[in-house]
Design a protein around this motif. Sequence first.
Motif, PDB file in Angstrom:
ATOM      1  N   THR A   5       3.439   9.045   4.682  1.00 26.54           N
ATOM      2  CA  THR A   5       2.168   9.894   5.085  1.00 26.54           C
ATOM      3  C   THR A   5       2.838  11.215   5.831  1.00 26.54           C
ATOM      4  OG1 THR A   5       0.175   9.710   6.112  1.00 26.54           O
ATOM      5  CG2 THR A   5       2.115   8.415   7.052  1.00 26.54           C
ATOM      6  N   THR A   6       1.907  11.770   6.658  1.00 27.98           N
ATOM      7  CA  THR A   6       2.277  13.051   7.284  1.00 27.98           C
ATOM      8  C   THR A   6       2.553  12.615   8.880  1.00 27.98           C
ATOM      9  OG1 THR A   6       0.196  13.306   7.877  1.00 27.98           O
ATOM     10  CG2 THR A   6       0.928  14.299   5.866  1.00 27.98           C
ATOM     11  N   GLN A  16      -2.640   8.609  14.666  1.00 27.74           N
ATOM     12  CA  GLN A  16      -2.735   6.998  14.699  1.00 27.74           C
ATOM     13  C   GLN A  16      -2.077   6.505  16.151  1.00 27.74           C
ATOM     14  OE1 GLN A  16      -0.433   6.473  11.265  1.00 27.74           O
ATOM     15  NE2 GLN A  16      -2.328   5.484  10.094  1.00 27.74           N
ATOM     16  N   PHE A  28       5.971   5.172   5.884  1.00 27.89           N
ATOM     17  CA  PHE A  28       4.749   4.885   5.508  1.00 27.89           C
ATOM     18  C   PHE A  28       4.182   5.985   4.174  1.00 27.89           C
ATOM     19  CE2 PHE A  28       3.354   3.105   9.622  1.00 27.89           C
ATOM     20  CZ  PHE A  28       3.792   1.761   9.198  1.00 27.89           C
ATOM     21  N   ASP A  56       0.708  -1.309  -0.024  1.00 30.34           N
ATOM     22  CA  ASP A  56       0.057   0.081   0.087  1.00 30.34           C
ATOM     23  C   ASP A  56       0.556   1.429   0.120  1.00 30.34           C
ATOM     24  OD1 ASP A  56      -0.400   1.070   3.384  1.00 30.34           O
ATOM     25  OD2 ASP A  56       0.757  -0.691   2.738  1.00 30.34           O
ATOM     26  N   ASN A  57       2.189   1.139   0.279  1.00 30.51           N
ATOM     27  CA  ASN A  57       3.005   2.565   0.381  1.00 30.51           C
ATOM     28  C   ASN A  57       3.442   2.576  -0.974  1.00 30.51           C
ATOM     29  OD1 ASN A  57       5.366   4.054   0.424  1.00 30.51           O
ATOM     30  ND2 ASN A  57       5.655   3.650   2.593  1.00 30.51           N
ATOM     31  N   ARG A  62      -2.203  -1.850  10.728  1.00 28.24           N
ATOM     32  CA  ARG A  62      -1.422  -0.730  10.662  1.00 28.24           C
ATOM     33  C   ARG A  62      -1.079  -0.149  12.064  1.00 28.24           C
ATOM     34  NH1 ARG A  62       0.048   2.449   6.621  1.00 28.24           N
ATOM     35  NH2 ARG A  62       0.629   0.528   5.853  1.00 28.24           N
ATOM     36  N   ALA A  97       6.302   8.107   9.435  1.00 26.26           N
ATOM     37  CA  ALA A  97       6.053   8.960   8.549  1.00 26.26           C
ATOM     38  C   ALA A  97       6.477   8.806   7.202  1.00 26.26           C
ATOM     39  CB  ALA A  97       5.625  10.340   8.901  1.00 26.26           C
ATOM     40  N   THR A 137      -0.620  12.390  10.727  1.00 27.33           N
ATOM     41  CA  THR A 137      -1.331  11.491  10.604  1.00 27.33           C
ATOM     42  C   THR A 137      -0.886  10.081  11.545  1.00 27.33           C
ATOM     43  OG1 THR A 137      -2.037  12.094   8.326  1.00 27.33           O
ATOM     44  CG2 THR A 137      -2.150   9.805   9.101  1.00 27.33           C
ATOM     45  N   VAL A 138       0.574  10.175  11.746  1.00 29.52           N
ATOM     46  CA  VAL A 138       0.971   9.335  12.528  1.00 29.52           C
ATOM     47  C   VAL A 138       0.787   9.522  13.965  1.00 29.52           C
ATOM     48  CG1 VAL A 138       3.263   8.148  13.285  1.00 29.52           C
ATOM     49  CG2 VAL A 138       2.883   8.822  10.831  1.00 29.52           C
TER      50      VAL A 138
END
Length: 220
Positions: free
Chosen positions: A186-187, A194, A184, A11-12, A163, A181, A190-191
């Motif tokens: 992402t930002t 999570q 993955f 997915d990355n 995840r 981040a 976001t991490v």
Amino acid sequence: MTLINIGIIEDNPDYLESLVAVLKTRDTLSITTWNSAETFDSNPPKEELHLLILDIGLPGASGIDVLKKYHTVDVRKSIVISSLQTDDVIFAAIKLGASGYIWKSELESLWETIQTILEGGSVISPSIATKVLLAFRKPETSPTLGSNPKKEKELGLEVLSPRERQILELIIEGDTPQQIAQLFGTTIGTVRQQIKTIYKKLQVNTRVQMLKKARVFGIF
């Protein structure tokens, strides 16, 4: 020339691009990619794969879910490339039929790994092999993740998504939100969100409390 059909579920997008770039140096390979277990199910390979490469911590259904269905056909081969290090996930992947389990950082030896598996062998990263040996040496009375579903549910570990478990593993290994981040794609925001969700699900308020709960079930 007979092509070797390779499938990849990752997915990355950045890591997927790196994987494909490594494999495209071999003109004997035909590569098909998917970004989730769901897209793999809805759009299966047109021809039988010689090898399926997959991550475990996928969005939605996990790589473990993929392996459960994929290895209903005995002759199929798969290899897990992941950063998820919990004993239960590693054992589950191997028990479900994966011929290899290596870390995402080991791309330099990927082609040799693929050759070994296609020739009927198995490949496990040395550090994973060590974890497997240590797990067998644990006293039978020692709790392991998944061995006590009721207690696990009470602690909140059961409700973590693949995840979130992966992020928990990385935190235990000492990775910062920025490093996670980057891994993955992402930002940091976001991490961090999570991580807050993990705290809430585990019913803890601090990193120390979180690590204590992880230790109870042998995550580290």
